[in-house]
Design a protein around this motif. Structure first.
Motif, PDB file in Angstrom:
ATOM      1  N   GLY A   5       0.823  -1.199   0.000  1.00  0.00           N
ATOM      2  CA  GLY A   5       0.000   0.000   0.000  1.00  0.00           C
ATOM      3  C   GLY A   5       0.857   1.248   0.000  1.00  0.00           C
ATOM      4  O   GLY A   5       2.072   1.201   0.252  1.00  0.00           O
ATOM      5  N   PHE A   6       0.223   2.362  -0.276  1.00  0.00           N
ATOM      6  CA  PHE A   6       0.903   3.662  -0.275  1.00  0.00           C
ATOM      7  C   PHE A   6       0.577   4.364   1.029  1.00  0.00           C
ATOM      8  O   PHE A   6      -0.579   4.711   1.288  1.00  0.00           O
ATOM      9  CB  PHE A   6       0.441   4.492  -1.474  1.00  0.00           C
ATOM     10  N   GLY A   7       1.584   4.546   1.887  1.00  0.00           N
ATOM     11  CA  GLY A   7       1.375   5.193   3.176  1.00  0.00           C
ATOM     12  C   GLY A   7       1.327   6.703   3.042  1.00  0.00           C
ATOM     13  O   GLY A   7       2.171   7.310   2.373  1.00  0.00           O
ATOM     14  N   LEU A   8       0.357   7.324   3.698  1.00  0.00           N
ATOM     15  CA  LEU A   8       0.137   8.766   3.564  1.00  0.00           C
ATOM     16  C   LEU A   8       0.583   9.569   4.776  1.00  0.00           C
ATOM     17  O   LEU A   8       0.419  10.790   4.798  1.00  0.00           O
ATOM     18  CB  LEU A   8      -1.348   9.024   3.270  1.00  0.00           C
ATOM     19  N   TRP A   9       1.172   8.909   5.772  1.00  0.00           N
ATOM     20  CA  TRP A   9       1.653   9.610   6.958  1.00  0.00           C
ATOM     21  C   TRP A   9       2.804  10.540   6.603  1.00  0.00           C
ATOM     22  O   TRP A   9       3.734  10.167   5.893  1.00  0.00           O
ATOM     23  CB  TRP A   9       2.109   8.589   8.008  1.00  0.00           C
ATOM     24  N   LYS A  10       2.719  11.781   7.084  1.00  0.00           N
ATOM     25  CA  LYS A  10       3.768  12.785   6.961  1.00  0.00           C
ATOM     26  C   LYS A  10       3.938  13.343   5.549  1.00  0.00           C
ATOM     27  O   LYS A  10       4.924  14.023   5.261  1.00  0.00           O
ATOM     28  CB  LYS A  10       5.120  12.274   7.473  1.00  0.00           C
ATOM     29  N   HIS A  30      -3.802   0.527  -3.246  1.00  0.00           N
ATOM     30  CA  HIS A  30      -4.068   0.460  -1.802  1.00  0.00           C
ATOM     31  C   HIS A  30      -3.486   1.717  -1.170  1.00  0.00           C
ATOM     32  O   HIS A  30      -2.279   1.989  -1.287  1.00  0.00           O
ATOM     33  CB  HIS A  30      -3.408  -0.813  -1.256  1.00  0.00           C
ATOM     34  N   PHE A  31      -4.338   2.497  -0.502  1.00  0.00           N
ATOM     35  CA  PHE A  31      -3.915   3.750   0.127  1.00  0.00           C
ATOM     36  C   PHE A  31      -4.246   3.704   1.615  1.00  0.00           C
ATOM     37  O   PHE A  31      -5.389   3.441   1.995  1.00  0.00           O
ATOM     38  CB  PHE A  31      -4.586   4.941  -0.554  1.00  0.00           C
ATOM     39  N   ASP A  32      -3.227   3.956   2.426  1.00  0.00           N
ATOM     40  CA  ASP A  32      -3.374   3.876   3.879  1.00  0.00           C
ATOM     41  C   ASP A  32      -3.390   5.278   4.468  1.00  0.00           C
ATOM     42  O   ASP A  32      -2.370   5.961   4.533  1.00  0.00           O
ATOM     43  CB  ASP A  32      -2.224   3.068   4.488  1.00  0.00           C
ATOM     44  N   SER A  33      -4.567   5.698   4.917  1.00  0.00           N
ATOM     45  CA  SER A  33      -4.788   7.056   5.392  1.00  0.00           C
ATOM     46  C   SER A  33      -5.220   7.023   6.857  1.00  0.00           C
ATOM     47  O   SER A  33      -5.370   5.977   7.464  1.00  0.00           O
ATOM     48  CB  SER A  33      -5.864   7.722   4.524  1.00  0.00           C
ATOM     49  N   ALA A  34      -5.401   8.218   7.419  1.00  0.00           N
ATOM     50  CA  ALA A  34      -5.887   8.355   8.793  1.00  0.00           C
ATOM     51  C   ALA A  34      -6.295   9.793   9.029  1.00  0.00           C
ATOM     52  O   ALA A  34      -5.691  10.721   8.471  1.00  0.00           O
ATOM     53  CB  ALA A  34      -4.806   7.945   9.803  1.00  0.00           C
ATOM     54  N   LEU A  61      -9.782   0.319  -6.120  1.00  0.00           N
ATOM     55  CA  LEU A  61      -9.050   0.910  -5.006  1.00  0.00           C
ATOM     56  C   LEU A  61      -9.361   0.221  -3.680  1.00  0.00           C
ATOM     57  O   LEU A  61     -10.480  -0.264  -3.463  1.00  0.00           O
ATOM     58  CB  LEU A  61      -9.384   2.393  -4.875  1.00  0.00           C
ATOM     59  N   TRP A  62      -8.373   0.217  -2.814  1.00  0.00           N
ATOM     60  CA  TRP A  62      -8.552  -0.199  -1.417  1.00  0.00           C
ATOM     61  C   TRP A  62      -8.110   0.979  -0.555  1.00  0.00           C
ATOM     62  O   TRP A  62      -6.938   1.358  -0.567  1.00  0.00           O
ATOM     63  CB  TRP A  62      -7.716  -1.438  -1.098  1.00  0.00           C
ATOM     64  N   VAL A  63      -9.053   1.560   0.182  1.00  0.00           N
ATOM     65  CA  VAL A  63      -8.745   2.738   0.986  1.00  0.00           C
ATOM     66  C   VAL A  63      -8.984   2.415   2.455  1.00  0.00           C
ATOM     67  O   VAL A  63     -10.077   1.996   2.853  1.00  0.00           O
ATOM     68  CB  VAL A  63      -9.589   3.953   0.568  1.00  0.00           C
ATOM     69  N   THR A  64      -7.945   2.616   3.243  1.00  0.00           N
ATOM     70  CA  THR A  64      -7.987   2.409   4.693  1.00  0.00           C
ATOM     71  C   THR A  64      -7.940   3.756   5.387  1.00  0.00           C
ATOM     72  O   THR A  64      -7.210   4.653   4.973  1.00  0.00           O
ATOM     73  CB  THR A  64      -6.780   1.571   5.152  1.00  0.00           C
ATOM     74  N   SER A  65      -8.735   3.926   6.450  1.00  0.00           N
ATOM     75  CA  SER A  65      -8.590   5.086   7.325  1.00  0.00           C
ATOM     76  C   SER A  65      -8.655   4.597   8.770  1.00  0.00           C
ATOM     77  O   SER A  65      -8.858   3.407   9.025  1.00  0.00           O
ATOM     78  CB  SER A  65      -9.663   6.146   7.060  1.00  0.00           C
ATOM     79  N   LYS A  66      -8.491   5.549   9.704  1.00  0.00           N
ATOM     80  CA  LYS A  66      -8.349   5.149  11.103  1.00  0.00           C
ATOM     81  C   LYS A  66      -9.109   6.102  12.024  1.00  0.00           C
ATOM     82  O   LYS A  66      -9.110   7.321  11.816  1.00  0.00           O
ATOM     83  CB  LYS A  66      -6.864   5.125  11.496  1.00  0.00           C
ATOM     84  N   LEU A  67      -9.712   5.510  13.043  1.00  0.00           N
ATOM     85  CA  LEU A  67     -10.442   6.246  14.072  1.00  0.00           C
ATOM     86  C   LEU A  67      -9.451   6.862  15.046  1.00  0.00           C
ATOM     87  O   LEU A  67      -8.656   6.151  15.665  1.00  0.00           O
ATOM     88  CB  LEU A  67     -11.384   5.291  14.816  1.00  0.00           C
ATOM     89  N   TRP A  68      -9.528   8.191  15.225  1.00  0.00           N
ATOM     90  CA  TRP A  68      -8.590   8.839  16.120  1.00  0.00           C
ATOM     91  C   TRP A  68      -9.012   8.682  17.581  1.00  0.00           C
ATOM     92  O   TRP A  68     -10.162   8.425  17.913  1.00  0.00           O
ATOM     93  CB  TRP A  68      -8.418  10.315  15.751  1.00  0.00           C
ATOM     94  N   ASN A  69      -8.040   8.881  18.471  1.00  0.00           N
ATOM     95  CA  ASN A  69      -8.197   8.628  19.898  1.00  0.00           C
ATOM     96  C   ASN A  69      -9.325   9.418  20.549  1.00  0.00           C
ATOM     97  O   ASN A  69      -9.941   8.956  21.516  1.00  0.00           O
ATOM     98  CB  ASN A  69      -6.887   8.971  20.627  1.00  0.00           C
ATOM     99  N   THR A  70      -9.582  10.629  20.068  1.00  0.00           N
ATOM    100  CA  THR A  70     -10.590  11.489  20.693  1.00  0.00           C
ATOM    101  C   THR A  70     -12.014  11.121  20.292  1.00  0.00           C
ATOM    102  O   THR A  70     -12.967  11.730  20.799  1.00  0.00           O
ATOM    103  CB  THR A  70     -10.334  12.966  20.333  1.00  0.00           C
TER     104      THR A  70
END
Length: 314
Positions: A5-10, A30-34, A61-70
């Motif tokens: 996948g392609f990491g999108l951090w930073k 595949h794109f890894d987001s948050a 496409l395969w798109v991943t995202s993430k639930l933030w702590n707050t």
């Protein structure tokens, strides 16, 4: 899910849309987001342009995202998911992950987004503010997202073995994915084995090791894996770069990988790892580099950056 996948951090916001388009051109699907990466709107712009230009389709496409702590409270999980969907310009996510097993006090989207780690950055002594929200309540809300068709699959990031055992004891919908830091200096053999025992796939972030952390002062230049002897020997033997050897090592041990780069030539290089195979001797020699060296450790960076000691690993 594509194994690479392609990491999108930073990735800086001003570069994100163009990087996503270039990644699609290079062959990434595949794109890894948050939410916490702060560039989901720009990621959405890039994906929309790639689709409009006929470079790919949503179904490819395969798109991943993430639930933030707050947003761990059950009443805020769907709100956070819908915000990511709006920013990404998508009707559904292929995979939605709990970003950290860390619940923080809610910060309204209209007040600050992404909320990041500090509860009140303007306070005299800004710090994190923990919220009393059990992980099982957050997981039940994640399951509801699947029921509503907002996400196809759900999973977790940065969980340890004890949390995996606990999650599997109550999950109505089992996690499809465990995303963890994993590279030869942090091989995570037991955790990956445990995930496999439960039928949970594993994605390795920071598969190149220290490279992602130099600019954050979270790793020293001398900790680079690119110059490690077994990696260089394998690279020479196969006519590949040390980075390609590290990525191949991650793939051959059964994990998906999400390297990050902003350079088109590196994007193509990182995908070009399916025409060779490391021998068992090479795999073992690279695996023997393990130092249990974790670069992305809340027990270290939360105290240094956010005035709060909050370890999640022993």
């Amino acid at each position: 899910m594509p194994r690479i996948g392609f990491g999108l951090w930073k990735i800086p916001r001003e570069n994100t849309a163009d990087c996503v388009v270039e990644a699609v051109k290079a062959g990434y699907r595949h794109f890894d987001s948050a939410a916490d990466y702060g560039n989901e709107a720009q990621t959405g712009d890039g994906l929309a342009k790639a689709i409009a230009d006929g470079l790919t389709t949503r179904n490819e496409l395969w798109v991943t995202s993430k639930l933030w702590n707050t947003f761990h409270a059950p009443e805020h999980v769907e709100e956070a998911c819908r915000k990511s969907l709006d920013d990404l310009k998508l009707d559904y996510l292929d995979l939605y992950l709990i970003h950290f097993p860390i619940a923080l006090e809610y910060v309204p989207i209209e007040e600050r987004y992404p909320p990041e780690w500090l509860f009140d950055p303007a306070a005299p002594n800004p710090a994190m503010k923990a919220a009393k929200i059990p992980l099982h309540e957050t997981w039940a809300a994640m399951e509801a997202l699947v029921d509503k068709g907002l996400v196809k699959q759900i999973g977790v990031c940065n969980y340890n073995s004890a949390l995996i055992h606990d999650l599997m004891s109550y999950a109505r919908i089992k996690p499809a994915m465990l995303q963890i830091e994993a590279h030869p200096y942090l091989s995570q053999e037991r955790l990956i084995r445990l995930a496999g025992q439960y039928g949970v796939d594993v994605t390795a972030f920071s598969p190149l090791g220290a490279q992602s952390y130099f600019e954050l002062d979270m790793a020293a230049e001398g900790e680079s894996l690119l110059g490690a002897a077994p990696v260089m020997v394998a690279a020479d033997a196969h006519g590949k770069t040390p980075a390609q050897v590290l990525l191949r090592w991650g793939l051959q041990r059964g994990t998906a990988i999400i390297p990050k780069t902003t350079k088109p030539e590196r994007m193509r290089e990182n995908l070009d790892v399916f025409d060779f195979e490391l021998s068992q001797v090479e795999m073992a020699a690279i695996g023997a580099l393990n130092l249990n060296r974790r670069f992305n450790d809340p027990g270290t960076f939360t105290e240094a950056a956010f005035n709060t000691f909050h370890p999640i690993y022993d």
